[in-house]
Write an enzyme that holds these catalytic residues in place. Structure first.
Site, PDB file in Angstrom:
ATOM      1  N   CYS A   1      16.696  41.983  46.760  1.00 24.48           N
ATOM      2  CA  CYS A   1      16.979  42.781  45.572  1.00 24.48           C
ATOM      3  C   CYS A   1      17.977  43.876  45.931  1.00 24.48           C
ATOM      4  O   CYS A   1      18.360  44.030  47.098  1.00 24.48           O
ATOM      5  CB  CYS A   1      15.699  43.395  44.993  1.00 24.48           C
ATOM      6  SG  CYS A   1      14.902  44.564  46.116  1.00 24.48           S
TER       7      CYS A   1
ATOM      8  N   ASP B   1      58.007  43.170  41.965  1.00 24.94           N
ATOM      9  CA  ASP B   1      58.121  42.168  43.014  1.00 24.94           C
ATOM     10  C   ASP B   1      57.514  42.615  44.331  1.00 24.94           C
ATOM     11  O   ASP B   1      57.524  41.886  45.309  1.00 24.94           O
ATOM     12  CB  ASP B   1      59.578  41.749  43.218  1.00 24.94           C
ATOM     13  CG  ASP B   1      60.465  42.935  43.625  1.00 24.94           C
ATOM     14  OD1 ASP B   1      59.920  43.989  43.990  1.00 24.94           O
ATOM     15  OD2 ASP B   1      61.694  42.789  43.567  1.00 24.94           O
TER      16      ASP B   1
ATOM     17  N   ASP C   1      59.033  45.484  35.863  1.00 24.62           N
ATOM     18  CA  ASP C   1      60.384  45.395  36.375  1.00 24.62           C
ATOM     19  C   ASP C   1      61.116  44.296  35.596  1.00 24.62           C
ATOM     20  O   ASP C   1      60.482  43.456  34.954  1.00 24.62           O
ATOM     21  CB  ASP C   1      60.342  45.077  37.869  1.00 24.62           C
ATOM     22  CG  ASP C   1      61.721  45.118  38.504  1.00 24.62           C
ATOM     23  OD1 ASP C   1      62.543  45.937  38.062  1.00 24.62           O
ATOM     24  OD2 ASP C   1      61.971  44.332  39.423  1.00 24.62           O
TER      25      ASP C   1
END
Length: 764
Positions: A20, A652, A455
């Site tokens: 648990c 990128d 971008d």
């Protein structure tokens, strides 16, 4: 200070014996107290412990010894395993080990369940007959003598984990869910044994009447069944890693000494020449040197269409070769391959904790002690207050029923499973779609993002710009100008530089030798050719150098979405080259989807303002920031964050690195083996902007699943515990049998896991 001391090490270990969230909290607290440990994070959902420690002070064996007295095992890998790591790295080994352990646990639980459930069915039949019908004396006598035997088997054979938990609690004071079940069932069993032992000799005991052997049997059977279903369901949440590991080739066809040899994948080294036959799995990453084919990269990148491969292209391990034979040079092997890094990243993300889990951790840390205290208070209250309104024997019986019910119905499991199971399924679902999540925090943050900065090049556009016009302003031949420009751009990583070099190659022009090369951030490059200094870059660079440009020509071409690359020496402009990069086919639809999801989409690019505006209009973006340097992008993110915005940045991963790092969540756009997996919180392998929409939906689906799980887990305990304690008895006469409490507790954990698994079927 010992300068020769090894740096802190962070490792992830499988943990055995957790039942648990309280177990996870106990282990985490214990590990953090150990000398040399800088931090520990224990995940109940994945049953792992991520520990940062100083190897000069402690080690894995010492850490294992610290938690062993508590009843838990930290699995220490064999020393040789690091040398024999397969291509999928340590994450693969950890997953394989966990799978073996889970299968063993499933087998043991299955056997116990098969033996306990028939006993429970028999007991329930007897309870129902006695409650709703008239049981003949002969059957009453049978049940009276048989149930103690069945209860003894259930408690001391099937229920051994609960007895062991009680024994550990007596020794160490640390309790978990098994402790609650153990105390409750032992109390019911002991009470019943006293009754049958003294009912014929002690009148006061005989007056107590009812025994609870059936409660002991059914509670243990239901909870064992629930554990079995829970473990089986949790096993399915790891299917994503299993599917990725299934992509790994076992052998490779390597050319050595001019002879093709089939060797195990672990023996392939960088520089080996590897041959892949039609229909074969590519074993490692590499560069194709001969042959032509199409490769199915769908399970690695999520891209459904096979990708053409020819000399000069790259291949990734785990992808499937098509109709042709390929020969490539191995560049990345073992844990360095794309597949290995994906497996490691998925495993790391699945074992990480989302910030929302901090609330659960705080509750779990005190949950079991509070429940035990409440159960004792319940029993005492029934004796002290209940006996004022009921006969003492009945108050004692009701008190015991409620005491056992509270212990059994309390479910830290449901709380502990609520977040990690949803994270495991969500991260795995993303991996299958080419969306790699670094950690749970990134997934949680993305669902709250309200601004997305994108971008232009490679994100909104195809990222494959081409030279569309060439204007020579000097007396030099075009080939000489192109040679100088190609020489300068040859060492640049910018997509526009690749367009120049591709154009030079197509024109059969050799790049000129360049010395003194330097990159001018956000503006261009410079270098010397044959003793003269040359500059290549954007309009800003020319303005800084005081070089006049043909503003009319630049404006005219920029209005058509074309980007100028200007070449100049120290005195004058030599040439203007225009490069164009068309928007991706699905860019406009993807932007519209993102806006419908409530995101404010902004284009932020270092490109010319007119070019950026042209592309923005084509894809449906209204807010554009153009001509910005990398540090300017970071400043834009900071400004939005000061406004209280949660900012996501998609780029990128190179020029956009400052903005990605500053953003609340960075999303790296990439494709295939070129992806920078380590650069952002989320990586889109195929570099497809449509994946941005899928990533946002994935985060929202996952967080919705977590909220649903937490709601039901908290609601279940908030309602269930008072109900089991008999709080509603004075008003309604309701008294919850421990049998139903055990069933409810078992089903609560299963329902949380099942709700998480529902994410797998939901479309992105």
């Amino acid at each position: 200070m010992n300068l020769l001391a090894p740096p802190p090490s962070t490792r992830t270990f499988p943990i055995k014996g957790m039942h648990c969230a309280s177990c996870a909290a106990t282990i985490e607290k214990t590990l953090k107290k150990q000398p040399g440990v800088h931090g520990a994070e224990v995940n109940y959902g994945t049953e792992t412990a991520k520990v940062a420690f100083d190897p000069a002070v402690t080690n894995a064996v010492a850490l294992a010894g610290a938690i062993e007295p508590l009843g838990y095992s930290l699995v220490v890998p064999a020393p040789a395993s690091s040398q024999a790591a397969p291509a999928s790295g340590h994450a693969a080994m950890a997953h394989d080990h966990a799978a073996v352990e889970t299968d063993a646990e499933l087998q043991a639980l299955r056997q116990k369940t098969w033996s306990a459930v028939p006993l429970a069915a028999f007991s329930i039949f007897g309870m129902a007959w006695d409650l709703f019908g008239h049981m003949p004396p002969v059957w009453q006598e049978l049940f009276h003598h048989l149930l103690p035997l069945l209860a003894t088997y259930a408690l001391f054979v099937v229920g051994t984990p609960y007895l062991a938990a009680v024994a550990r609690f007596a020794r160490s004071g640390h309790a978990n869910m098994d402790t609650l079940v153990g105390i409750g069932t032992i109390a019911a069993f002991a009470y019943s044994v006293v009754i049958i032992a003294f009912e014929d000799t002690v009148p006061a005991v005989a007056a107590l009447g009812h025994t609870f052997f059936d409660v002991t049997i059914v509670v243990i059977a239901f909870i064992t069944l629930g554990k079995y279903l829970e473990v089986r369901a949790k096993r399915r949440t790891g299917d994503a890693i299993a599917a990725l590991l299934g992509l790994q080739a076992k052998t490779a066809l390597v050319v050595r000494d001019g002879v093709e040899r089939e060797v195990p994948i672990a023996e392939v080294v960088g520089g080996d020449q590897v041959v892949v036959k039609p229909g074969a799995r590519i074993p490692v990453d590499g560069d194709v040197v001969s042959g032509a084919s199409h490769v199915d990269e769908s399970m690695v990148t999520g891209e459904p269409m096979p990708v053409a491969k020819a000399p000069g292209t790259k291949v990734a391990g785990g992808t499937l070769n098509g109709e042709g034979t390929l020969t490539f040079v191995a560049t990345k092997v073992g844990g360095e391959t794309l597949l290995a890094r994906i497996v490691a990243m998925v495993a790391e993300a699945q074992s990480s904790k989302a910030p929302i889990e901090s609330l659960v951790n705080r509750v779990a840390a005190v949950f079991v002690p509070l429940v035990m205290a409440f159960a004792v208070l319940t029993f005492v209250s029934w004796l002290a207050i209940g006996s004022l309104f009921l006969p003492f024997e009945q108050a004692l019986s009701f008190g015991l029923v409620c005491f056992v019910g509270v212990l059994v119905i309390a479910c830290p499991c449901a709380l502990g499973l609520a977040t990690p199971t949803a994270i495991i399924v969500g991260v795995g679902k993303g991996a299958r779609a080419g969306i790699l999540v670094r950690d749970a925090a990134s997934l949680e943050t993305l669902h709250r993002a309200d601004v997305l900065l994108v971008d232009k090049t490679g994100t909104l556009t195809r990222g494959r710009p081409e030279v569309v016009s060439f204007h020579n302003h000097s007396s030099l031949p075009d080939t000489d100008v192109l040679a100088i420009l190609a020489g300068l751009e040859r060492r640049s990583e910018h997509p526009l530089a690749r367009a120049i070099n591709a154009h030079a190659g197509a024109s059969q022009v050799m790049p000129a030798p360049i010395v003194g090369f330097a990159s001018l951030k956000g503006r261009g490059v410079r270098g010397q050719a044959e003793g003269r200094e040359y500059f290549a870059g954007n309009v800003r660079l020319m303005e800084e150098r005081g070089i006049a440009v043909d503003a009319a020509l630049v404006a005219q071409e920029a209005a058509r979405g074309r980007t100028p690359i200007l070449l100049a020496d120290e005195q004058a402009l030599i040439a203007t080259i225009f490069v164009a990069d068309a928007p991706k086919d699905d860019a406009r639809a993807a932007v519209a989807d993102l806006q419908r999801l409530g995101l404010r989409v902004m284009m932020v690019t270092g490109d010319d303002a007119r070019t950026a505006a042209f592309i923005a209009e084509q894809v449906g973006i209204e807010e554009v920031r153009a001509g910005v340097l990398p540090e300017d992008k970071r400043a834009i993110v900071q400004a939005l964050q000061r406004e209280g915005r949660v900012v996501a940045v998609a780029g990128d991963g190179t020029n956009d690195a400052p903005a990605l790092a500053q953003a609340d969540v960075g999303i790296a756009m990439g494709s295939g083996t070129d992806v920078a997996i380590e650069s952002a919180g989320i990586t889109l392998l195929a570099g497809d902007i449509a994946r941005l929409t899928q990533a946002v939906r994935l985060s929202r689906l996952t967080m919705a699943g977590i909220r649903q799980n937490l709601f039901w887990a908290f609601a279940y305990n908030v309602v269930g515990i008072p109900l089991a304690a008999g709080v509603f008895f004075p008003l309604t006469g309701w008294l919850l049998s421990p049998v139903f409490a055990g069933l409810a507790m078992a089903l609560s954990s299963v329902s949380v896991v099942a709700n998480s698994l529902r994410l797998r079927a939901k479309p992105l």
